[in-house]
Design an enzyme around this catalytic site. Sequence first.
Site, PDB file in Angstrom:
ATOM      1  N   SER A  61      46.474  35.102  31.745  1.00  0.00           N
ATOM      2  CA  SER A  61      45.706  34.834  33.123  1.00  0.00           C
ATOM      3  C   SER A  61      44.883  35.785  33.472  1.00  0.00           C
ATOM      4  O   SER A  61      44.786  37.110  33.063  1.00  0.00           O
ATOM      5  CB  SER A  61      46.783  34.849  34.114  1.00  0.00           C
ATOM      6  N   TYR A 121      53.215  37.805  39.417  1.00  0.00           N
ATOM      7  CA  TYR A 121      52.881  36.713  38.412  1.00  0.00           C
ATOM      8  C   TYR A 121      51.861  37.476  37.454  1.00  0.00           C
ATOM      9  O   TYR A 121      52.130  37.403  36.282  1.00  0.00           O
ATOM     10  CB  TYR A 121      52.017  35.655  39.098  1.00  0.00           C
TER      11      TYR A 121
END
Length: 335
Positions: free
Chosen positions: A127, A152
Amino acid sequence: MKLLVTGAAGFVGFHLIQKLLERGDSVVGIDNLNDYYDVLLKQSRLAILEKHPNFSFFKMDLADRSAIDKLFSDHDFERVCHLGAQAGVRYSIENPRAYVDSNIVGFVNILEGCRNSQVPHLSYASSSSVYGANKQQPFSEKHNVDHPVSLYAASKKSNELMAHTYSNLFDLPTTGLRFFTVYGPWGRPDMAYFKFVKKILNGETIDVYNYGDMSRDFTYIDDIVEGVIRVTDAIPTANTDWSGKAPDPSSSYAPYRVFNIGNNAPVSLLGFIETIEECLGVTAQKNMMPMQAGDVPSTYADVSQLINYTDFKPVTPLKTGISAFVEWYRSYYKA
């Protein structure tokens, strides 16, 4: 080619599998169909995929070690594309353990399956969130990413570290893919553009964080999928020029690579909202709010390494992508 795609009922997984099936591949998909967002949307995606004779689906949790082990023992995969994960920056503040179970424990299970089955190449979703507190833009794979600002992001950074370990110890070729704000038809309801369209059409006020002083490198789903396929097809090899005295984070002496997949064209949040308004033909009511915890003010992808490696650069203009999403949204939700 026979591939395993995890997160098969997810946004990117669904589009990727469609493209792989169209070109003649055989795909096994897994997903736990959790309720992080609308399960009916996931089931609708899955229903389309299951019409194809070369697609097989198994409902499975990544953290279920025995199930994952059996999956790999029952199949001979030529590629594994690992997209399954607990997504969302803000939700990681509320429910951190979900990220440990799916993104860390689950990833180890996939790595072990690939190692034991001698899979020729594992590609996996990382990501843009891994860039965290880094202010140097455009974000390059050669930059340091040691300061995540959400769990995350930390879980995705840990995936890259674990992948390198397996590339080093077991000569498992791995490639990490840092996605930049993916959007498009069949997208995730927790994403800002999805919420904006829904609320604007319902006459509701939209929340605009950091008082609109934000920008994102929005990347259309078709461009993401094309990048994933090209990278997955190309098995990484060791970088013979790599040196531990001046380590390049994007490659290694092991068969390991990391790539950004982004549009290389950041758009301001207010400009993004204006594009949505134009496509909907409706003006949004805005509630200006401060920055949310775990968020970053801007993202901007350097895609030079992706271009050099695959001869591909994302090109879809924002208005084209948003128009396609709005058309899908109106059709799917009868809005």
